[in-house]
Design an enzyme around this catalytic site. Structure first.
Site, mmCIF file in Angstrom:
data_model
loop_
_atom_site.group_PDB
_atom_site.id
_atom_site.type_symbol
_atom_site.label_atom_id
_atom_site.label_comp_id
_atom_site.label_asym_id
_atom_site.label_seq_id
_atom_site.Cartn_x
_atom_site.Cartn_y
_atom_site.Cartn_z
ATOM 1 C CG ASP A 219 -29.519 -21.206 37.845
ATOM 2 O OD1 ASP A 219 -29.264 -22.299 37.294
ATOM 3 O OD2 ASP A 219 -28.757 -20.240 37.779
ATOM 4 C CG ASN B 255 -23.197 -10.011 37.405
ATOM 5 O OD1 ASN B 255 -23.008 -11.174 37.755
ATOM 6 N ND2 ASN B 255 -24.402 -9.530 37.136
ATOM 7 C CG HIS C 34 -24.731 -14.145 38.120
ATOM 8 N ND1 HIS C 34 -25.076 -13.398 37.015
ATOM 9 C CD2 HIS C 34 -24.494 -15.396 37.647
ATOM 10 C CE1 HIS C 34 -25.058 -14.168 35.951
ATOM 11 N NE2 HIS C 34 -24.703 -15.380 36.305
ATOM 12 C CD GLU D 198 -27.978 -11.171 37.984
ATOM 13 O OE1 GLU D 198 -26.749 -11.111 38.206
ATOM 14 O OE2 GLU D 198 -28.460 -11.193 36.831
HETATM 15 C C1 GLP Z 1 -25.616 -18.168 34.047
HETATM 16 C C2 GLP Z 1 -25.951 -19.182 35.131
HETATM 17 C C3 GLP Z 1 -24.838 -19.334 36.133
HETATM 18 C C4 GLP Z 1 -23.512 -19.446 35.411
HETATM 19 C C5 GLP Z 1 -23.231 -18.170 34.666
HETATM 20 C C6 GLP Z 1 -21.897 -18.169 33.922
HETATM 21 O O1 GLP Z 1 -26.189 -16.927 34.206
HETATM 22 N N1 GLP Z 1 -27.171 -18.918 35.810
HETATM 23 O O2 GLP Z 1 -25.093 -20.462 36.952
HETATM 24 O O3 GLP Z 1 -22.489 -19.696 36.334
HETATM 25 O O4 GLP Z 1 -24.278 -17.944 33.740
HETATM 26 O O5 GLP Z 1 -22.038 -18.813 32.695
HETATM 27 P P1 GLP Z 1 -20.844 -19.256 31.761
HETATM 28 O O6 GLP Z 1 -20.238 -20.454 32.411
HETATM 29 O O7 GLP Z 1 -21.491 -19.567 30.458
HETATM 30 O O8 GLP Z 1 -19.904 -18.119 31.698
#
Ligand code: GLP
Length: 244
Positions: free
Chosen positions: A68, A137, A139, A144
């Site tokens: 992404d 959440n 995702h 989402e």
């Molecule tokens: C972001 C990314 C995800 C990631 C998530 C969790 O929103 N788009 O790919 O898995 O955050 O992030 P973190 O690993 O910093 O908790």
């Protein structure tokens, strides 16, 4: 099928993830890695860099596709996912940057950019392994929670909770992009293997949902139980709602 491993410390978790990727690249030097951003995989990327420096991994033929990218951030923006990947992995290994792909957050025609990204992933033969983190959440990528999920790469409006969670990386919450381009569930499920990493208590509910029998589009990570080869590496905090 899900194989779950629970770790006492993040270093061991990171090393296990790096070993899985090392073994894949040793078996298939031109492997396609599906990669993720976020703070969770950073330790694994550091472990991969260390293994490269120790001559255990040769990335010269490896191809990558990232999940992404924020809409509106140029690749040189320190919070763009292209910048993140360069800083946290690509600049430190012998990968050909031309063979690393991150969705274009500045594409003038977003819909077309989505189609082209799916064509690219298909032309690479889909990821041999897809690395995933998970949002609190539930995702994955930027898919989402919703009553329906989307298969192709698409544009996604971010939930307020996601914007709040990611605000820690920006100077202020107003700077966090409100939408993103993300691989959909389709390409993620085409990956031959999924490697999901989760640490910290904030991820416990999402991991519980993944390990429950239910498929809940309001917790997208729960869908992964339909995939035939999922490896889940978590710490004790993320596993806290599981009976393990
Ligand atoms: C972001 C990314 C995800 C990631 C998530 C969790 O929103 N788009 O790919 O898995 O955050 O992030 P973190 O690993 O910093 O908790």
């Amino acid at each position: 099928m899900i194989k779950l491993y629970v770790y006492d410390n993040e270093q061991e978790l990171a090393e296990h993830g790096a070993l899985i990727i090392q073994e894949l690249i040793q078996a298939k030097p031109n492997a396609v890695l599906g990669l993720a951003t976020g703070s969770t995989p950073v330790g694994m990327y550091q472990a991969l860099i260390a293994r490269y420096q120790a001559n255990k991994i040769d990335f010269s033929k490896v191809r990558t596709v990232n999940l992404d990218e924020y809409l509106g951030l140029e690749p040189s923006h320190p919070q763009s996912y292209r910048y993140f990947m360069n800083e946290n992995l690509f600049n430190h290994i012998n990968i050909d940057k031309q063979q690393t792909h991150v969705p274009d957050g500045l594409a003038p025609d977003g819909e077309k950019a989505c189609e082209q990204y799916d064509e690219l992933i298909e032309s690479l033969g889909y990821p041999d392994i897809q690395v995933l983190g998970v949002g609190a959440n539930g995702h994955i990528g930027f898919n989402e929670p919703a009553s329906t999920l989307t298969a192709p790469t698409h544009l996604e409006v971010l939930k307020t909770s996601t914007i709040e969670a990611n605000a820690r990386f920006f100077n202020s919450i107003d700077e966090v992009p409100t939408s993103a381009i993300t691989m959909g569930l389709g390409a993620i499920f085409q990956a031959k293997r999924i490697l999901l990493l989760a640490t910290g208590e904030a991820k416990a509910e999402a991991i519980a949902s993944l390990m429950s029998p239910k498929l809940d589009p309001n917790c997208p990570v729960s869908m992964l139980k339909l995939h035939h080869d999922v490896v889940v590496l978590v710490d004790r905090k993320a596993a806290k709602l599981l009976a393990v």
